[in-house]
Motif scaffolding. Structure first.
Motif, PDB file in Angstrom:
ATOM      1  N   LYS A 103       0.821  -1.208   0.000  1.00 45.31           N
ATOM      2  CA  LYS A 103       0.000   0.000   0.000  1.00 45.31           C
ATOM      3  C   LYS A 103       0.855   1.258   0.000  1.00 45.31           C
ATOM      4  O   LYS A 103       0.430   2.297  -0.482  1.00 45.31           O
ATOM      5  CB  LYS A 103      -0.920   0.007   1.230  1.00 45.31           C
ATOM      6  N   SER A 104       2.066   1.150   0.583  1.00 38.61           N
ATOM      7  CA  SER A 104       2.878   2.362   0.714  1.00 38.61           C
ATOM      8  C   SER A 104       3.895   2.482  -0.415  1.00 38.61           C
ATOM      9  O   SER A 104       4.787   3.320  -0.374  1.00 38.61           O
ATOM     10  CB  SER A 104       3.583   2.356   2.072  1.00 38.61           C
ATOM     11  N   LEU A 105       3.730   1.632  -1.438  1.00 39.01           N
ATOM     12  CA  LEU A 105       4.686   1.679  -2.548  1.00 39.01           C
ATOM     13  C   LEU A 105       4.231   2.632  -3.651  1.00 39.01           C
ATOM     14  O   LEU A 105       4.600   2.468  -4.812  1.00 39.01           O
ATOM     15  CB  LEU A 105       4.888   0.284  -3.134  1.00 39.01           C
ATOM     16  N   SER A 106       3.421   3.607  -3.289  1.00 41.81           N
ATOM     17  CA  SER A 106       2.857   4.484  -4.316  1.00 41.81           C
ATOM     18  C   SER A 106       3.885   5.501  -4.831  1.00 41.81           C
ATOM     19  O   SER A 106       3.713   6.056  -5.904  1.00 41.81           O
ATOM     20  CB  SER A 106       1.626   5.197  -3.779  1.00 41.81           C
ATOM     21  N   ASP A 107       4.963   5.730  -4.062  1.00 41.46           N
ATOM     22  CA  ASP A 107       5.996   6.671  -4.500  1.00 41.46           C
ATOM     23  C   ASP A 107       6.713   6.092  -5.725  1.00 41.46           C
ATOM     24  O   ASP A 107       7.399   5.065  -5.631  1.00 41.46           O
ATOM     25  CB  ASP A 107       6.991   6.891  -3.348  1.00 41.46           C
ATOM     26  N   PRO A 108       6.573   6.729  -6.883  1.00 38.85           N
ATOM     27  CA  PRO A 108       7.148   6.160  -8.116  1.00 38.85           C
ATOM     28  C   PRO A 108       8.679   6.163  -8.111  1.00 38.85           C
ATOM     29  O   PRO A 108       9.301   5.479  -8.932  1.00 38.85           O
ATOM     30  CB  PRO A 108       6.598   7.077  -9.217  1.00 38.85           C
ATOM     31  N   ASN A 109       9.281   6.883  -7.186  1.00 35.63           N
ATOM     32  CA  ASN A 109      10.740   6.913  -7.120  1.00 35.63           C
ATOM     33  C   ASN A 109      11.325   5.764  -6.300  1.00 35.63           C
ATOM     34  O   ASN A 109      12.543   5.583  -6.269  1.00 35.63           O
ATOM     35  CB  ASN A 109      11.213   8.247  -6.534  1.00 35.63           C
ATOM     36  N   VAL A 110      10.420   5.044  -5.606  1.00 33.81           N
ATOM     37  CA  VAL A 110      10.906   3.919  -4.812  1.00 33.81           C
ATOM     38  C   VAL A 110      11.069   2.692  -5.719  1.00 33.81           C
ATOM     39  O   VAL A 110      10.181   2.364  -6.506  1.00 33.81           O
ATOM     40  CB  VAL A 110       9.933   3.596  -3.661  1.00 33.81           C
ATOM     41  N   ILE A 111      12.216   2.032  -5.626  1.00 33.77           N
ATOM     42  CA  ILE A 111      12.419   0.746  -6.291  1.00 33.77           C
ATOM     43  C   ILE A 111      12.083  -0.339  -5.286  1.00 33.77           C
ATOM     44  O   ILE A 111      12.593  -0.330  -4.164  1.00 33.77           O
ATOM     45  CB  ILE A 111      13.880   0.595  -6.767  1.00 33.77           C
ATOM     46  N   SER A 112      11.192  -1.253  -5.682  1.00 32.54           N
ATOM     47  CA  SER A 112      10.768  -2.263  -4.725  1.00 32.54           C
ATOM     48  C   SER A 112      11.445  -3.605  -4.950  1.00 32.54           C
ATOM     49  O   SER A 112      11.292  -4.232  -5.992  1.00 32.54           O
ATOM     50  CB  SER A 112       9.256  -2.458  -4.768  1.00 32.54           C
ATOM     51  N   PHE A 113      12.181  -4.022  -3.928  1.00 30.89           N
ATOM     52  CA  PHE A 113      12.634  -5.411  -3.830  1.00 30.89           C
ATOM     53  C   PHE A 113      11.801  -6.111  -2.744  1.00 30.89           C
ATOM     54  O   PHE A 113      12.194  -7.151  -2.230  1.00 30.89           O
ATOM     55  CB  PHE A 113      14.118  -5.487  -3.426  1.00 30.89           C
ATOM     56  N   ALA A 114      10.654  -5.509  -2.407  1.00 33.97           N
ATOM     57  CA  ALA A 114       9.894  -5.975  -1.243  1.00 33.97           C
ATOM     58  C   ALA A 114       8.794  -6.967  -1.605  1.00 33.97           C
ATOM     59  O   ALA A 114       8.248  -7.634  -0.739  1.00 33.97           O
ATOM     60  CB  ALA A 114       9.270  -4.772  -0.524  1.00 33.97           C
ATOM     61  N   ALA A 115       8.454  -7.062  -2.879  1.00 34.37           N
ATOM     62  CA  ALA A 115       7.295  -7.865  -3.255  1.00 34.37           C
ATOM     63  C   ALA A 115       7.552  -9.353  -3.084  1.00 34.37           C
ATOM     64  O   ALA A 115       8.700  -9.807  -2.974  1.00 34.37           O
ATOM     65  CB  ALA A 115       6.926  -7.574  -4.705  1.00 34.37           C
TER      66      ALA A 115
END
Lengths: 390, 390
Positions: free
Chosen positions: B22-34
């Protein structure tokens, strides 16, 4: 190895009703035993149309994990419909999409009940709910259903006798199995008693959209001012049972806890069909299609009732539903198990009333008749077969 | 009103991981969390093709209630694949379709565990499973995971110390979160200990099809001769996570009880997508598509590992998975929570190792990295950002 099952589930048996499905392979048997919607009630072409759109433009959303609460647009659409159509749901409420109405009931039981806690329900009541409560080892207490709803005096006695009651579970509109609708007076009385004894009400309303006669009665939830009613329903009788989409609407704190428990139960409900339901509502709305189903069931119910009037007459009593899927037929002094057995010998399948008794193995002089799935010819012939055993 | 939640659920919190979504809405964040499969892994066109066939010829089956056990043809196809591909499942076994692998774990817990019963699992372990066990108020005991699987001596000590153990829960292949595969020797040792202490094993194998290096290791279930292993898996990482289709294969008596409990949980799994999966297998088979996914994840994993080798070097230890979705990065003496916090400040999202500790709030010097969802560019840039905080 030998298995030790948990205390919750060790005495659980398969639902008699779903087991009946499996034995309906004899093509000469006419089934009044189903709880299924009519296959004619599925808007296949429109569903295909919106499914095509999803495949074309949103497949990567539909095929990926979604959030546990449910597809956001669909949740908003359901909230809006509940408010506009049933005056149900407030700003203090939240709504979660569930994997059919059944999961809504299961999660409410899990969130609220310790083993041994009491759940009070109508007698007879929906077997799927009874078994969900049983699966958490709760104490089920049935209160007799009358022509206008649960017996209020008996309900208060049950509340007094069971101070560990957590939930009053009711299906106030076109009840399954009895086809009865609880009067406004009794709805208010149930709510008053829930306040007095500080328990929650779980209002199950899967058939509320299917009124084909008479006037709407306000939902219990719409009368609630202190957030003690959880309301659950589904799309199973409107769009498709097989897609397994239901919902629970209730006080935010409760729904938030249900979200946490659903997360570990199945993560979220099938994403593609949440989107299908949502797009269907956006593009076609629900009213036209629901009107069609109402007409269909009105005709089928009227046909079954008129055949019962002709063929059965005063050999039995039966309810005259204003909506839903079921007629409840009672032969005073008879044994419903015996009636159902003789019916299937005569090639017509019905469900014995004892299946719906909160006390397992409890007595019932009744059987449940379904009119949504048989054809008109089957209704006529099936009632004839039924009448011959009464 | 004030709500009293059941003891089972009152302390449950939303999963830290799903909350991250839900908090991954910042487009500048790269997600390795999924924990998500790559969107490239969804065979959308082929799914559309078989969906079209179902709409055209079998819609009335797909939209109607189905049986709780699952769509019969799909069950047979999965049984066949398990036998042919993994030598898993015997004539004494049965198989039920579940609403994702998660529901399989939940139902196993419900069927087997009373409140207070012990479940032994790997430390770290899959948070969805840990929370499912917590939701039945079980006693979770974690046993440290080593490079070749659970510490066997510690497992025996845990079994001795907890005579009320009902289940040993393990993910032997490409473990979530650690990416580790349990050796054959340790698989045999786990099975021997389960026999010695007369407990069941729940073998969770959602990633088993995703091997992109090395050789298959036999499933624990394939080594089992006395029916004490329940095996669960899903199509989430192969065809679609959003469709929510998983399965449990195990001794008939156990699976029959799981069927009864699933019946009251959600009646059955989405019928349309059970049929889609089945037709997909009939028409296209799984091997070609799975080979494609393997290649995809091989490349992404190799890229992340080579970037880690370049950028991180000996500032941390990390696993070198032969399949699955995850790399487990450990900084000895560090605090994973702190690492994850500094990572997100640096615009790269990871999951703290403590989320996967069977003891809530337990310490972990590790973080979990996912390589299936980020693009190649994101992997390169994300590892750079990560390296800068180590």
């Amino acid at each position: 190895m030998e298995f030790m099952f948990s205390n919750k589930v060790k005495d659980m048996k398969p639902s008699a009703i779903r087991e009946i499905f499996k034995s309906l392979s004899d093509p000469n048997v006419i089934s009044f035993a189903a709880g299924n919607p009519s296959p004619l009630s599925f808007p296949v072409e429109k569903m295909k149309d919106v499914a095509d759109e999803i495949f074309a433009t949103q497949a990567s959303v539909a095929f990926q994990y979604g959030i546990t609460e449910g597809y956001p647009r669909l949740r908003e659409q359901i909230k809006t419909r509940l408010r506009e159509r049933f005056n149900t749901g407030t700003d203090d409420d939240e709504l979660i999409i569930t994997t059919g109405g059944q999961q809504g009931i299961d999660l409410c039981a899990k969130v609220l009940c310790n083993e041994g806690d009491t759940v009070i329900c109508e007698n007879p009541s929906f077997i799927g709910a009874l078994n969900a409560f049983r699966s958490y080892n709760t104490n089920l207490v049935g209160v007799d259903l009358e022509d206008d709803g649960i017996n209020i005096e008996a309900l208060e006695n049950a509340l007094k006798a069971n101070p560990n009651t957590k939930i009053i579970y009711v299906i106030p509109t076109f009840q399954n199995p009895a086809g009865i609708t609880t009067s406004l007076e009794k709805r208010k009385a149930i709510l008053d008693l829930a306040k007095k004894y500080n328990v929650l009400i779980l209002e199950d309303n899967p058939y509320g959209e299917l009124r084909f006669a008479g006037e709407d009665v306000p939902t219990i939830k719409s009368l609630d001012t202190d957030g003690r009613v959880l309301y659950c329903s589904s799309f199973s009788k409107i769009l498709s049972a097989g897609m397994r989409i239901g919902f629970v609407c209730g006080p935010k704190e409760l729904v938030q806890k249900i979200v946490v428990v659903k997360q570990v139960n199945d993560v979220h409900t099938n994403q593609f069909f949440q989107m299908v339901a949502s797009k269907f509502i956006d593009k076609y709305g629900l009213d036209e299609h629901i009107d069609f189903i109402r007409g269909l069931y009105r005709d089928k119910c009227n046909l079954m009732l008129s055949e019962l009037d002709k063929q059965v007459g005063d050999k039995a009593r039966y309810t005259r539903p204003e909506g839903g899927l079921f007629i409840w037929l009672t032969v005073d002094g008879a044994n419903g198990d015996e009636l159902a057995k003789r019916a299937i010998e005569n090639k017509v399948a019905v469900v014995t009333g004892s299946s719906f008794n909160p006390i397992q193995g409890g007595y019932s002089p009744s059987i449940r008749l379904n009119y949504s799935t048989p054809s008109d010819e089957q209704i006529i012939e099936g009632v004839k077969r039924l009448a011959s055993i009464l």
